[in-house]
Write an enzyme that holds these catalytic residues in place. Structure first.
Site, PDB file in Angstrom:
ATOM      1  N   ASP A 376      33.486  34.670 -19.089  1.00  0.00           N
ATOM      2  CA  ASP A 376      33.676  33.372 -19.729  1.00  0.00           C
ATOM      3  C   ASP A 376      32.358  32.929 -20.375  1.00  0.00           C
ATOM      4  O   ASP A 376      31.290  33.013 -19.753  1.00  0.00           O
ATOM      5  CB  ASP A 376      34.117  32.359 -18.669  1.00  0.00           C
ATOM      6  CG  ASP A 376      34.310  30.970 -19.229  1.00  0.00           C
ATOM      7  OD1 ASP A 376      35.186  30.806 -20.095  1.00  0.00           O
ATOM      8  OD2 ASP A 376      33.571  30.058 -18.806  1.00  0.00           O
ATOM      9  N   GLU A 413      33.645  36.989 -23.805  1.00  0.00           N
ATOM     10  CA  GLU A 413      34.058  35.874 -24.645  1.00  0.00           C
ATOM     11  C   GLU A 413      32.795  35.501 -25.419  1.00  0.00           C
ATOM     12  O   GLU A 413      31.904  34.854 -24.890  1.00  0.00           O
ATOM     13  CB  GLU A 413      34.555  34.698 -23.805  1.00  0.00           C
ATOM     14  CG  GLU A 413      35.088  33.562 -24.659  1.00  0.00           C
ATOM     15  CD  GLU A 413      35.514  32.364 -23.837  1.00  0.00           C
ATOM     16  OE1 GLU A 413      36.562  31.778 -24.161  1.00  0.00           O
ATOM     17  OE2 GLU A 413      34.803  31.997 -22.882  1.00  0.00           O
TER      18      GLU A 413
END
Length: 736
Positions: A376, A413
């Site tokens: 993330d 990401e």
């Protein structure tokens, strides 16, 4: 700063010299010097003792607090720890066994302006804890009330605080084998551990929404039959439910709010005992492996649940705020650097934070047997000591040379927020793969019917060489996704033009406003046959696009079933029917289409290639690896590619010869049918593989055959695939 620290150390020196432990109730004797014991952060179980080690550079004293497992509010012993090398505090306590509860109290200055927020009245979690006991909800006693900037807070929260659990990590892994799926064969399926099985009728009620539920044969069979090779689990690290959400009767459902980087989230376990919870997670991994399915974890190392200066004091803030978080220092003192939007950013360039991240990752691979990670806001983790993204940052360099981590699946990401260098799609080095946000946006826009993007759409089909090819990264560097947990579901993408997040309690201000979506004429659910048909065609067209693109396909759980979130594109706080999969019914035709598309991709090497198309002629087949066609059968030229009216085109693919026949893919995002002239002469026969405008899209029985040079009726908003059934391939390409 140093004179102040020295004064604090002198303040505790005499106390430390006089005693090494303060017994609250009778406790086991303490040994501070056991030879030949390495100082490994966390807890190491020994033959008749347990060794506790925790890092803090700026603390002046550290206490280990032990609690009664039968009465977690009762402190049984407090041990003054010794400081060793590398700023590691340690204590070895005899007769501590698996199941024991513990926490730390760090002593030091309260100087928020210098990024020091020590408060010994707060019981702190061990960042290396293997399990956490207690209800993981933010509570007032965790905060440094009344004023986090000027007072350390006087509430002693030891009795109420979350506790760490000593875990015996033994487990019978006999027979477990990592699937080790090559990237070229990988099909990723993102799911939420709880939401995926919460309503599953074939999973026993007591196992629904748990690790054990995900390991159930009904689940693994469904995934395998769908063609999934790798499940990507939304965060399973222990996380905290935010107080402001609990006040609205909501929770942090997605779990991007970590407090335990080594601990499985307790409420996802069917078992109540922490030891059994860890084993349940391992059993889930073993069951998925037995089904040939990899386990990829969505991990959050960019920030923690402690938030900004007004957040709870749980671990890093109390242990050593200065060492673990990124700060900006100015005339007003220290403030948290917030490139995550969550109040703080972990300083992965600092030695203790970097070590913790690497140790955590290796733990999940070596001890929990997971197969990879999706990071993330990976740009935050990849920032260097100057807070800038760099391909040779401390974190990226460490992972690249790590003998364990460099061999597992690593997905970035590739962005964070609020900085000029926040968007880094295409910039991560090998062996990283990236969620290709440009793929998502382009494919959505093309199928919505946006003009002038046909050329870019074709680039995404071909593996995004413009993004990854410049530094020799292959098409398989691109994780091709249409949707994810963050945003609309696939059905909502063609059912809503705008977000509908009212249930989140933020007046619909949260969530992304740029979704590249369409409602096909009616906002929300519709029974209009034309609207329903158009939405189904668009969904099939996008799934076909993804499965026929170079790169790695990525499905979001339920998109194959027609899952809806009722237009909510930010359901992070919806632990209810909005987020859970509805297993009582599903779009059976869409499920079958997705399964057939995954099988079709798996049967051919042309979509799973590791090299970009180059347009060179294959003398064995007389074809180029790809030839682009206009709808009249002629070569598609530069000016047509970039025309605002170019809404349909074809790609003739050389499948490599042998038993693999040439393929013809036809695309049309227009609202009307477009006749398409098929390549070759009258002796050529093209057999239909699928037509997403048809229902079912894969023809049952003997597929229809079409002659070369005839017109195929390429219907509105559709993808068609044909394969050469008769005739030679040498004359298929149109003459220049």
């Amino acid at each position: 700063m140093q004179p102040l620290l020295k004064s604090w150390k002198r303040r505790f020196a005499s106390r430390t010299a006089l005693t090494t432990s303060r017994v609250v109730s009778p406790a086991a004797p303490v040994s501070l010097d056991i030879p030949d014991q390495p100082q490994l952060p966390g807890v190491t179980l020994l033959a008749d003792a347990a060794r506790f080690v925790v890092h803090s550079r700026h603390a002046v004293a550290m206490d280990l607090c032990l609690y009664d497992p039968a009465d977690p509010a009762r402190e049984t012993a407090r041990v003054r720890m010794r400081r060793g090398e590398c700023d590691l505090w340690h204590a070895t306590v005899r007769d501590v066994k698996a199941g024991a509860l513990y926490g730390y109290r760090a002593h030091g200055p309260w100087l928020p302006q210098n990024a020091m927020r020590f408060n010994a009245k707060k019981l702190l979690l061990d960042p290396y804890a293997r399990a956490i006991h207690g209800v993981p909800e933010a509570a007032e006693h965790m905060h440094t009330l009344p004023n986090p900037q000027h007072a350390p807070g006087c509430v002693n929260n030891g009795s109420k605080a979350l506790k760490c659990v000593v875990i015996d990590e033994s487990f019978d892994w006999t027979g477990d084998t990592a699937p080790s799926v090559p990237w070229c064969d990988t099909v990723i399926y993102e799911l939420h551990v709880k939401g995926f099985t919460q309503t599953h009728p074939k999973v026993p009620a007591e196992l629904r929404g748990t690790y054990a539920g995900l390991a159930h044969p009904a689940v693994t069979t469904y995934l395998r039959d769908l063609g999934i090779t790798s499940v990507q689990l939304l965060p399973v690290h222990q996380h905290l439910d935010d107080g402001f959400l609990l006040g609205r009767n909501l929770t942090n459902y997605w779990g991007y709010n970590t407090i335990g980087f080594f601990a499985p989230h307790s409420t996802y376990a069917a078992a109540s005992d922490p030891q059994a919870q860890v084993r349940e997670f391992k059993a889930m991994v073993k069951a998925l492996h037995a089904a040939g399915i990899e386990v990829i974890l969505d991990v959050v190392y960019n920030h923690t649940a402690e938030g900004n200066q007004n957040g709870p004091s749980l671990m890093f803030r109390g242990l050593d705020d200065h060492s673990y978080y990124r700060h900006h220092f100015g005339e007003d003192g220290a403030g948290y650097l917030n490139v995550t939007g969550c109040g703080n950013s972990v300083d992965s360039a600092s030695t203790p934070a970097l070590r913790l991240i690497l140790d955590s990752l290796r733990y999940w691979v070596t001890e929990m047997h997971v197969d990879g990670f999706r990071f993330d806001l990976a740009v935050t983790v990849a920032r260097n000591e100057l807070d800038g993204f760099h391909t040779q940052s401390q974190f990226l360099s460490a992972v690249a040379q790590d003998p364990v981590l460099s061999r597992v699946k690593l997905i970035a990401e590739a962005w964070d927020i609020s900085r000029e260098d926040s968007y880094q799609v295409g910039q991560f080095p090998e062996p990283w793969r990236e969620l290709n946000g440009k793929y998502r946006d382009t494919v959505r826009s093309w199928w919505r019917g946006d003009p002038g993007i046909t050329a870019e759409y074709a680039k995404r089909l071909c593996g995004s060489q413009d993004i990854y090819g410049w530094n020799q990264r292959p098409p398989l560097a691109s994780i091709n996704f249409l949707t994810s947990h963050d945003g609309f579901t696939l059905l909502d993408l063609v059912s809503y033009e705008r977000k509908h997040n009212e249930a989140n309690g933020e007046d619909n201000r949260d969530g992304d406003n740029t979704n590249h979506s369409t409602n096909c004429g009616i906002e929300g659910p519709s029974k209009d046959p034309e609207v329903v048909s158009t939405r189904a065609k668009l969904r099939r067209g996008m799934i076909a696009t993804m499965m026929c693109s170079l790169g790695v396909p990525f499905l979001t759980a339920g998109d194959e079933r027609g899952r809806t979130q009722r237009g909510n594109n930010n359901a992070y706080c919806q632990d209810n029917e909005i987020s859970w999969l509805d297993w009582s019914h599903g779009d059976e035709e869409m499920i079958e289409f997705t399964r057939r598309m995954a099988a079709f991709r798996r049967s051919l090497g042309v979509f799973r290639r590791s090299a970009y198309f180059n347009g060179k002629l294959n003398p064995a087949t007389g074809l180029r690896d790809v030839t682009w066609l206009e709808d009249d059968g002629t070569l598609l030229r530069h000016e047509e590619w970039h025309s605002m009216t170019c809404r349909s085109f074809g790609s003739l693919l050389d499948a490599g010869g042998g038993t693999a026949h040439p393929l013809l893919l036809l695309y049309n995002n227009n609202s009307t049918t477009q006749p398409f002239t098929l390549p070759g002469g009258k002796d050529i026969r093209w057999s239909l593989v699928f037509d997403t405008a048809l229902s079912p899209s894969f023809p049952p029985g003997t597929p229809p055959v079409h002659a070369g040079s005839t017109n195929y009726p390429l219907q509105a908003q559709s993808v068609v695939c044909l394969t050469l059934a008769a005739g030679g391939s040498a004359g298929l390409e149109p003459k220049v």
